[in-house]
Design a protein around this motif. Structure first.
Motif, PDB file in Angstrom:
ATOM      1  N   GLU A  92     -22.550   0.370  -7.887  1.00 42.43           N
ATOM      2  CA  GLU A  92     -23.042  -0.519  -6.827  1.00 42.43           C
ATOM      3  C   GLU A  92     -21.930  -1.220  -6.056  1.00 42.43           C
ATOM      4  N   ALA A  93     -20.717  -1.137  -6.569  1.00 39.10           N
ATOM      5  CA  ALA A  93     -19.615  -1.876  -5.933  1.00 39.10           C
ATOM      6  C   ALA A  93     -19.429  -1.442  -4.485  1.00 39.10           C
ATOM      7  N   GLU A  94     -19.265  -2.449  -3.608  1.00 42.48           N
ATOM      8  CA  GLU A  94     -19.101  -2.119  -2.186  1.00 42.48           C
ATOM      9  C   GLU A  94     -17.726  -1.523  -1.921  1.00 42.48           C
ATOM     10  N   GLU A  95     -16.725  -2.103  -2.589  1.00 42.55           N
ATOM     11  CA  GLU A  95     -15.370  -1.555  -2.426  1.00 42.55           C
ATOM     12  C   GLU A  95     -15.121  -0.558  -3.543  1.00 42.55           C
ATOM     13  N   GLU A  96     -14.255   0.366  -3.274  1.00 40.15           N
ATOM     14  CA  GLU A  96     -13.905   1.321  -4.323  1.00 40.15           C
ATOM     15  C   GLU A  96     -13.128   0.595  -5.421  1.00 40.15           C
ATOM     16  N   ILE A  97     -13.551   0.754  -6.667  1.00 36.22           N
ATOM     17  CA  ILE A  97     -12.877   0.052  -7.767  1.00 36.22           C
ATOM     18  C   ILE A  97     -11.878   1.002  -8.416  1.00 36.22           C
ATOM     19  N   SER A  98     -10.658   0.502  -8.626  1.00 32.92           N
ATOM     20  CA  SER A  98      -9.634   1.353  -9.251  1.00 32.92           C
ATOM     21  C   SER A  98      -9.808   1.342 -10.753  1.00 32.92           C
ATOM     22  N   LEU A  99      -9.646   2.495 -11.344  1.00 35.67           N
ATOM     23  CA  LEU A  99      -9.696   2.604 -12.792  1.00 35.67           C
ATOM     24  C   LEU A  99      -8.278   2.830 -13.280  1.00 35.67           C
ATOM     25  N   GLY A 100      -7.628   1.748 -13.659  1.00 35.48           N
ATOM     26  CA  GLY A 100      -6.215   1.864 -14.036  1.00 35.48           C
ATOM     27  C   GLY A 100      -5.336   1.771 -12.811  1.00 35.48           C
ATOM     28  N   LEU A 101      -4.063   2.120 -12.992  1.00 33.07           N
ATOM     29  CA  LEU A 101      -3.102   2.050 -11.890  1.00 33.07           C
ATOM     30  C   LEU A 101      -3.089   3.385 -11.157  1.00 33.07           C
ATOM     31  N   GLU A 102      -4.002   3.527 -10.221  1.00 29.12           N
ATOM     32  CA  GLU A 102      -4.044   4.790  -9.475  1.00 29.12           C
ATOM     33  C   GLU A 102      -2.951   4.818  -8.407  1.00 29.12           C
ATOM     34  N   THR A 103      -2.875   3.750  -7.618  1.00 30.76           N
ATOM     35  CA  THR A 103      -1.873   3.725  -6.542  1.00 30.76           C
ATOM     36  C   THR A 103      -1.003   2.476  -6.669  1.00 30.76           C
ATOM     37  N   VAL A 104       0.059   2.453  -5.866  1.00 31.53           N
ATOM     38  CA  VAL A 104       0.958   1.294  -5.881  1.00 31.53           C
ATOM     39  C   VAL A 104       0.188   0.030  -5.498  1.00 31.53           C
ATOM     40  N   ALA A 105      -0.808   0.182  -4.636  1.00 28.53           N
ATOM     41  CA  ALA A 105      -1.610  -0.980  -4.227  1.00 28.53           C
ATOM     42  C   ALA A 105      -2.371  -1.590  -5.403  1.00 28.53           C
ATOM     43  N   ASP A 106      -2.567  -0.832  -6.478  1.00 29.06           N
ATOM     44  CA  ASP A 106      -3.306  -1.343  -7.637  1.00 29.06           C
ATOM     45  C   ASP A 106      -2.450  -2.199  -8.560  1.00 29.06           C
ATOM     46  N   THR A 107      -1.149  -2.249  -8.329  1.00 26.62           N
ATOM     47  CA  THR A 107      -0.290  -2.984  -9.279  1.00 26.62           C
ATOM     48  C   THR A 107      -0.558  -4.485  -9.158  1.00 26.62           C
ATOM     49  N   PRO A 108      -0.760  -5.149 -10.309  1.00 27.98           N
ATOM     50  CA  PRO A 108      -1.010  -6.592 -10.263  1.00 27.98           C
ATOM     51  C   PRO A 108       0.264  -7.386  -9.950  1.00 27.98           C
ATOM     52  N   TRP A 109       0.098  -8.651  -9.604  1.00 29.08           N
ATOM     53  CA  TRP A 109       1.242  -9.440  -9.128  1.00 29.08           C
ATOM     54  C   TRP A 109       2.323  -9.610 -10.184  1.00 29.08           C
ATOM     55  N   LYS A 110       1.926  -9.716 -11.460  1.00 27.93           N
ATOM     56  CA  LYS A 110       2.963  -9.900 -12.483  1.00 27.93           C
ATOM     57  C   LYS A 110       3.815  -8.635 -12.606  1.00 27.93           C
ATOM     58  N   MET A 111       3.173  -7.495 -12.471  1.00 27.56           N
ATOM     59  CA  MET A 111       3.929  -6.240 -12.559  1.00 27.56           C
ATOM     60  C   MET A 111       4.910  -6.128 -11.384  1.00 27.56           C
ATOM     61  N   ARG A 112       4.490  -6.572 -10.221  1.00 22.45           N
ATOM     62  CA  ARG A 112       5.376  -6.556  -9.046  1.00 22.45           C
ATOM     63  C   ARG A 112       6.549  -7.517  -9.269  1.00 22.45           C
ATOM     64  N   MET A 113       6.240  -8.646  -9.876  1.00 18.63           N
ATOM     65  CA  MET A 113       7.301  -9.598 -10.197  1.00 18.63           C
ATOM     66  C   MET A 113       8.287  -8.961 -11.171  1.00 18.63           C
TER      67      MET A 113
END
Ligand code: SF4
Ligand code: SF4
Length: 634
Positions: A231-252
């Protein structure tokens, strides 16, 4: 020293320019971090423990020094200088405006003592930074490459800063005013320079260490509610599929890496020459932040092959001095393989066996029940039994492991422990989770937790460090309110010895013995003293391996390593560990993990689980034994 008005104005302008340059360069880095996905776990809980960690690891540099004694001590000396010179620097910049910071705070006498102490620190820093530069640019074989030009510039600047300080406090300074300005200019160039080099860690490391997870491999369950996903309106990532999926701590993390290569030096796969090199995927992550956000993590940050080689041993993350969480990236990337792309996975037969049979080794058939009957293992009785004995798949389904389980039962009976097993036990899901099969993990964990709850289990003991870690650390995150005390058999055995319920003695065996610390026992859970204390009670002194305790070296079995296929015989992780064990001259190898035992068996004359040693060393005297045997004819 007196300053003209134009000098005061010039200094103010230079300070403003330095600050503006600093902010200009900091902005894109902060933008990268802010663009990261939200975090699944709290990063500001247990503030006291986080602050203590910063004091220990940043102020006292425990990881920096612990990882490399000589280079780490030199780094700690430079850091000491960095801390000590803060007040002096403030005094330096306010001097032209007639604000005597040091005199106001410390008085004339105190200032003299402070400056003299700083002079000693300055000399130490000059020696230390020269040593570090020598190591980096002259001792090229041991220093991590590639050599960065900025490191050399920063080293030279630190040296000159100290030299200009010493000249400035000399009784008759050489060109005092020029020296003052040189000292000030060096300080002003420093902030922008650290942003354009790996020295960004000076700013970021304390923050990254503060925010780090409380324990190694703190994975949070993915929300896999299929209805929600559909039902999710936006596509939900399952794991780290793309660079855009990386959380802020990982980027730090990517931006904080100091490129020291400690992680790669500790990595078992890298040690044996495989493609996986933790430092490289962290630096590739940093580069990827400037690239296409839609780029796949597996491919642009870490290759499929390298990802498949990880044993999840945790050595990279445990050694990193600046708080980088390699394991989050590794498991995130594996989740994307297992749940989204379905491409590039390893140990697939292993995972399929769990899917079909609930364990990775064999169809259950009657094997488990036969084993329970043969060894006389009772079932757990709610309200009656103290400990749930968690068998784990290797002890249950690998015939070679039967001697360990037999010894466990013998020892528990001898010590009068109340124990029992579940009528049914699924795989704990440990390896499924490490292979990214989060759905399989959550299903297995859910089944087992249901059984624990139905049996009102309060205490669990197991001989498997993988199950121990998973039940202890991960099951409580799968189901709220899951509160079961989980211990490893080495902890229970030690407790029984201390309580006088087990008595160990040497049996005249004079063979040389060594102990292999399992990763999930020693590194992940810090259980390193109990096995050694038990071995000592059994009359042996341990010939220690070079890589031991929390810095142990993986047996190669992690992440279902015993079911993965290594590229060739010459670069297998288990072969490297076996070589080290053989080189120790040991004739007996003790470990405390069914998988380690399976991987390292036949390395030396005899390989035993810790509980087998306890069973041998705690046998009753011969006469009593004979009588006991007579009472139970076969
Ligand atoms: S977890 Fe172990 S095998 Fe995996 S990258 Fe880190 S050090 Fe290497
Ligand atoms: S990830 Fe950590 S240990 Fe590895 S190179 Fe970077 S700072 Fe060093």
């Amino acid at each position: 020293m007196t300053f003209a008005v134009w000098e005061q104005l010039l200094l103010a302008l230079l300070v403003a320019a330095s600050a503006a340059w600093f902010v200009k360069d900091l902005t894109p880095k902060l933008r990268h971090i802010r663009a990261g996905k939200p975090e699944e776990r709290p990063r500001l809980d247990r503030l006291g423990s986080r602050l203590l960690r910063v004091v220990k690891e940043v102020i006292f540099q425990s990881r920096v020094v612990g990882g490399r004694k000589v280079a780490g001590s030199l780094h700690a000396t430079v850091f000491l200088g960095f801390l000590c010179f803060g007040l002096e620097t403030l005094d330096h910049f306010l001097e032209p405006y007639g604000v005597p910071v040091l005199h106001t705070l410390l008085g004339v006498g105190g200032t003299a003592v402070f400056k003299a102490a700083l002079a000693v620190v300055a000399v130490l820093v000059m020696i230390a930074i020269s040593g570090l530069a020598f190591r980096r640019f002259v001792m090229v074989k041991i220093s991590p490459g590639p050599k960065s030009y900025s490191s050399g510039v920063v080293a030279l600047m630190i040296f000159l800063l100290m030299a200009t300080y010493l000249n400035g406090i000399a009784a008759d300074p050489v060109a005092a005013k020029a020296n003052w300005w040189l000292h000030a200019l060096l300080i002003l160039v420093f902030p922008p320079l650290i942003l354009s080099s790996k020295h960004f860690h000076i700013l970021m490391a304390p923050v990254d260490v503060f925010l780090r997870t409380h324990h190694l491999g703190d994975y949070r369950p993915l929300d896999l509610d299929m209805e929600k996903l559909a039902e999710a309106e936006e596509e939900i990532s399952l794991g780290l599929e793309t660079v855009a999926d990386t959380p802020w701590k990982m980027r730090m993390d990517f931006l904080t890496c100091v490129e020291c290569r400690r992680c790669t030096d500790q990595c078992p796969a890298a040690t044996v020459g495989q493609e996986l090199k933790p430092r490289e995927f962290v630096l590739a992550g940093r580069a990827a932040l400037d690239g296409d956000p839609a780029a796949a993590v597996v491919g642009s940050v870490i290759s499929e092959k390298a990802l498949g080689q990880c044993t999840s041993c945790g050595a990279c993350e445990a050694i990193c001095p600046v708080g980088i969480e390699h394991l989050q990236l590794l498991v995130g990337a594996k989740r994307s393989q297992a749940l989204a792309s379905g491409v590039g996975m390893v140990a697939t037969e292993f995972l399929q066996s769990i899917e079909r049979h609930g364990n990775p080794i064999a169809p259950p058939g009657k094997r488990r029940q036969e084993l329970l009957d043969e060894l006389g293992i009772p079932l757990y009785e709610p309200g009656e039994t103290d400990y749930l004995l968690w068998l784990g798949c290797v002890w249950t389904y690998n015939a070679d492991a039967e001697s360990s389980l037999r010894s466990m039962v013998e020892v528990l009976d001898r010590a009068g422990v109340s124990y029992g097993v579940l009528a049914e036990e699924s795989c704990s899901g440990h390896h499924s989770r490490r292979q990214g099969e989060e759905l399989q993990f959550q299903t297995l964990a859910g089944e087992n937790i249901d059984r624990f709850e139905a049996n009102q289990v309060a205490k669990v003991v197991t001989g498997c460090p993988h199950c121990f870690h998973t039940i202890r650390r991960e099951y409580p995150t799968v189901r709220e309110g899951f509160e079961v005390e989980t211990i490893h058999h080495s902890e229970l055995l030690m407790q029984l010895i201390q309580d006088g319920k087990l008595s160990l003695s040497g049996n005249g065996d004079t063979r040389r013995l060594t102990f292999h610390d399992p990763c999930y026992l020693g590194r992940y859970e810090g259980v390193v003293d109990e096995p050694r204390a038990i071995i000592a009670r059994a009359g042996f002194s341990i010939t220690e391996l070079e890589r031991r305790r929390e810095r142990t070296f993986c047996c190669g079995g992690g992440s279902a390593g015993f079911a993965r296929h290594a590229d060739d015989e010459s670069n297998r992780v288990d072969q490297e560990r076996k070589r080290e064990i053989k080189d120790s001259g040991a004739e007996v190898l003790i470990t405390a993990c069914p998988e380690c035992k399976m991987m390292l068996d036949a390395t030396v004359d005899e390989t035993l689980d810790l509980v087998e040693l306890v069973a041998r060393s705690s046998r009753p005297p011969v006469a009593a034994q004979g009588a006991a045997e007579g009472e139970h004819p076969a």
